[in-house]
Design a protein around this motif. Structure first.
Motif, PDB file in Angstrom:
ATOM      1  N   GLY A 265       6.337  19.120  -7.850  1.00 59.44           N
ATOM      2  CA  GLY A 265       7.156  17.929  -8.053  1.00 59.44           C
ATOM      3  C   GLY A 265       6.309  16.688  -8.211  1.00 59.44           C
ATOM      4  O   GLY A 265       5.099  16.733  -8.456  1.00 59.44           O
ATOM      5  N   LEU A 266       6.971  15.538  -8.069  1.00 56.39           N
ATOM      6  CA  LEU A 266       6.335  14.246  -8.263  1.00 56.39           C
ATOM      7  C   LEU A 266       6.133  13.555  -6.926  1.00 56.39           C
ATOM      8  O   LEU A 266       6.909  13.724  -5.997  1.00 56.39           O
ATOM      9  CB  LEU A 266       7.201  13.356  -9.174  1.00 56.39           C
ATOM     10  N   ALA A 267       5.074  12.758  -6.842  1.00 56.61           N
ATOM     11  CA  ALA A 267       4.806  12.052  -5.592  1.00 56.61           C
ATOM     12  C   ALA A 267       3.991  10.800  -5.880  1.00 56.61           C
ATOM     13  O   ALA A 267       3.188  10.762  -6.822  1.00 56.61           O
ATOM     14  CB  ALA A 267       4.040  12.949  -4.620  1.00 56.61           C
ATOM     15  N   PHE A 268       4.215   9.765  -5.080  1.00 54.74           N
ATOM     16  CA  PHE A 268       3.412   8.557  -5.125  1.00 54.74           C
ATOM     17  C   PHE A 268       2.303   8.648  -4.091  1.00 54.74           C
ATOM     18  O   PHE A 268       2.317   9.506  -3.206  1.00 54.74           O
ATOM     19  CB  PHE A 268       4.279   7.328  -4.845  1.00 54.74           C
ATOM     20  N   LEU A 269       1.353   7.725  -4.215  1.00 56.76           N
ATOM     21  CA  LEU A 269       0.316   7.601  -3.196  1.00 56.76           C
ATOM     22  C   LEU A 269       0.994   7.276  -1.867  1.00 56.76           C
ATOM     23  O   LEU A 269       1.755   6.319  -1.763  1.00 56.76           O
ATOM     24  CB  LEU A 269      -0.664   6.497  -3.592  1.00 56.76           C
ATOM     25  N   LYS A 270       0.724   8.081  -0.845  1.00 59.77           N
ATOM     26  CA  LYS A 270       1.433   7.956   0.428  1.00 59.77           C
ATOM     27  C   LYS A 270       0.472   7.510   1.521  1.00 59.77           C
ATOM     28  O   LYS A 270      -0.572   8.120   1.742  1.00 59.77           O
ATOM     29  CB  LYS A 270       2.051   9.307   0.804  1.00 59.77           C
ATOM     30  N   ARG A 271       0.857   6.441   2.193  1.00 58.31           N
ATOM     31  CA  ARG A 271       0.025   5.926   3.285  1.00 58.31           C
ATOM     32  C   ARG A 271       0.410   6.631   4.586  1.00 58.31           C
ATOM     33  O   ARG A 271       1.569   6.599   5.004  1.00 58.31           O
ATOM     34  CB  ARG A 271       0.217   4.420   3.420  1.00 58.31           C
ATOM     35  N   VAL A 272      -0.572   7.265   5.243  1.00 59.65           N
ATOM     36  CA  VAL A 272      -0.284   8.026   6.462  1.00 59.65           C
ATOM     37  C   VAL A 272      -0.613   7.230   7.718  1.00 59.65           C
ATOM     38  O   VAL A 272      -0.045   7.476   8.778  1.00 59.65           O
ATOM     39  CB  VAL A 272      -1.055   9.358   6.452  1.00 59.65           C
ATOM     40  N   ASP A 273      -1.557   6.304   7.643  1.00 63.86           N
ATOM     41  CA  ASP A 273      -1.858   5.415   8.764  1.00 63.86           C
ATOM     42  C   ASP A 273      -2.494   4.144   8.202  1.00 63.86           C
ATOM     43  O   ASP A 273      -2.482   3.922   6.990  1.00 63.86           O
ATOM     44  CB  ASP A 273      -2.758   6.095   9.808  1.00 63.86           C
ATOM     45  N   LYS A 274      -3.037   3.317   9.050  1.00 65.46           N
ATOM     46  CA  LYS A 274      -3.574   2.041   8.602  1.00 65.46           C
ATOM     47  C   LYS A 274      -4.803   2.177   7.719  1.00 65.46           C
ATOM     48  O   LYS A 274      -5.158   1.244   6.996  1.00 65.46           O
ATOM     49  CB  LYS A 274      -3.929   1.175   9.820  1.00 65.46           C
ATOM     50  N   GLU A 275      -5.472   3.303   7.775  1.00 64.02           N
ATOM     51  CA  GLU A 275      -6.740   3.446   7.074  1.00 64.02           C
ATOM     52  C   GLU A 275      -6.748   4.531   6.014  1.00 64.02           C
ATOM     53  O   GLU A 275      -7.694   4.589   5.223  1.00 64.02           O
ATOM     54  CB  GLU A 275      -7.864   3.752   8.084  1.00 64.02           C
ATOM     55  N   HIS A 276      -5.736   5.413   5.959  1.00 70.20           N
ATOM     56  CA  HIS A 276      -5.836   6.580   5.090  1.00 70.20           C
ATOM     57  C   HIS A 276      -4.557   6.785   4.273  1.00 70.20           C
ATOM     58  O   HIS A 276      -3.482   6.335   4.663  1.00 70.20           O
ATOM     59  CB  HIS A 276      -6.121   7.842   5.914  1.00 70.20           C
ATOM     60  N   TYR A 277      -4.750   7.493   3.158  1.00 74.86           N
ATOM     61  CA  TYR A 277      -3.660   7.831   2.248  1.00 74.86           C
ATOM     62  C   TYR A 277      -3.650   9.329   1.981  1.00 74.86           C
ATOM     63  O   TYR A 277      -4.689   9.994   2.102  1.00 74.86           O
ATOM     64  CB  TYR A 277      -3.807   7.107   0.901  1.00 74.86           C
ATOM     65  N   ASP A 278      -2.484   9.847   1.614  1.00 75.22           N
ATOM     66  CA  ASP A 278      -2.378  11.180   1.023  1.00 75.22           C
ATOM     67  C   ASP A 278      -2.404  11.000  -0.488  1.00 75.22           C
ATOM     68  O   ASP A 278      -1.583  10.270  -1.051  1.00 75.22           O
ATOM     69  CB  ASP A 278      -1.070  11.863   1.441  1.00 75.22           C
ATOM     70  N   TYR A 279      -3.336  11.696  -1.151  1.00 76.91           N
ATOM     71  CA  TYR A 279      -3.524  11.495  -2.588  1.00 76.91           C
ATOM     72  C   TYR A 279      -2.612  12.366  -3.439  1.00 76.91           C
ATOM     73  O   TYR A 279      -2.398  12.072  -4.613  1.00 76.91           O
ATOM     74  CB  TYR A 279      -4.987  11.766  -2.960  1.00 76.91           C
ATOM     75  N   SER A 280      -2.078  13.433  -2.863  1.00 79.94           N
ATOM     76  CA  SER A 280      -1.236  14.345  -3.636  1.00 79.94           C
ATOM     77  C   SER A 280      -0.356  15.137  -2.671  1.00 79.94           C
ATOM     78  O   SER A 280      -0.531  15.078  -1.447  1.00 79.94           O
ATOM     79  CB  SER A 280      -2.090  15.299  -4.477  1.00 79.94           C
ATOM     80  N   LEU A 281       0.578  15.909  -3.237  1.00 77.03           N
ATOM     81  CA  LEU A 281       1.422  16.770  -2.399  1.00 77.03           C
ATOM     82  C   LEU A 281       0.606  17.877  -1.748  1.00 77.03           C
ATOM     83  O   LEU A 281       0.874  18.253  -0.590  1.00 77.03           O
ATOM     84  CB  LEU A 281       2.544  17.364  -3.251  1.00 77.03           C
TER      85      LEU A 281
END
Length: 302
Positions: A265-281
């Motif tokens: 599916g589709l996903a946006f850049l997801k912020r998991v905490d103050k310093e890090h992101y999830d780049y993909s599903l």
């Protein structure tokens, strides 16, 4: 640097070639009152505007300047406002200078060619016609002038007048083209002179700095590619049970239907905490799910 000069020269050459092909295959003056000006200016200005926008879009500095400006972290790391404004103005001038290469080349070449200008301005020329009826009205005169770019529509008795008009308009167009080239060349030269005068670095120190920035960017790009590949490999190995390209794979993991759905599916850049992101599903799945599932043994010698 030399790379910038070569890149600008290639862009200019491609623009000249594109303009010649564009003129040969698409340009055909309507030779009608009110339409000549719109048609000529459209062919003169619209491609230049498109090339300007493309020049901005293809410059990495444009995206470096605008990306992330709405991020909450941007406010925390913003340096002195005055210094930031000066830096933004400097970068914008640099980006604009690169972006203007193609549109200025287009305008200069089309003006020197003269066809677009002749089409656009023919009906506004003030000229006396040899052998023409002196009692023609202004509207009739404009209709006659509008047909001058199309030689097949001009009566034989106005051939001499048409030649005068075409020569006059080509003269004006070519002078404007050469003046544009002269202004651009002088402006670029003076800009480099001023930049060099106000530079805090000496000539050799500036060359060293330019070389350092270039090498740093190349090394950073190489490290980015390798780092992201190794990081992604960890997530792919967790999902499939082996590292791509490995020899003697003894087992593979069979993902479940739920796991396939989780990474599809589709996903946006997801912020998991103050310093890090999830780049993909897949990245999000690998960080959340434990290592388990069904594994299948493989033959070492198929």
């Amino acid at each position: 640097g030399k790379e910038v000069v070569i890149a600008n020269a290639i862009i200019a050459i491609l623009t000249i070639g594109g303009q010649q092909l564009f003129s040969f295959f698409t340009f055909s003056c309507p030779c009608h009152v009110g339409q000549n000006l719109i048609y000529g200016l459209a062919f003169l200005g619209v491609p230049a505007l498109i090339l300007l926008v493309v020049g901005y879009a293809l410059n990495n500095q444009t995206w470096r300047l605008v990306t992330g400006k709405r991020s909450p972290l941007q406010e925390e790391t913003t340096p002195n406002r005055l210094l930031q404004c000066k830096l933004i103005c400097f970068v914008l001038c640099s980006i604009t200078g690169r972006a203007l290469v193609a549109p200025v080349t287009w305008l200069a070449v089309t003006l020197i060619n003269g066809s677009y200008y002749v089409c656009a301005m023919s009906e506004y020329v003030s000229v006396h016609y040899y052998g023409a009826n002196p009692n023609v009205t202004d509207s009739e005169r404009r209709e006659i002038l509008a047909t001058f770019p199309c030689s097949q529509l001009v009566p034989p008795e106005l051939t001499r007048a048409r030649d005068e008009v075409i020569l006059l308009l080509r003269y004006q167009s070519q002078v404007a083209g050469w003046l544009l080239i002269a202004v651009v060349v002088i402006t670029v030269f003076l800009s480099y002179c001023l930049a060099s005068c106000f530079s805090p670095l000496s000539f050799l120190h500036f060359r060293y700095w330019s070389s350092y920035v270039h090498n740093e960017q190349e090394l950073f790009d190489e490290a980015t590619d390798q780092h992201s590949r190794l990081y992604a490999m960890q997530h792919v190995r967790k999902f499939f049970g082996f590292v791509p390209g490995s020899e003697n794979v003894k087992e593979i993991r069979i993902p479940s239907l739920r796991e396939w759905q989780a990474i599809s599916g589709l996903a946006f850049l997801k912020r998991v905490d103050k310093e890090h992101y999830d780049y993909s599903l897949l990245h999000d799945w690998a960080l959340k799910e434990p290592v388990n599932g069904k594994y299948l043994k493989t033959d070492e010698d198929p």
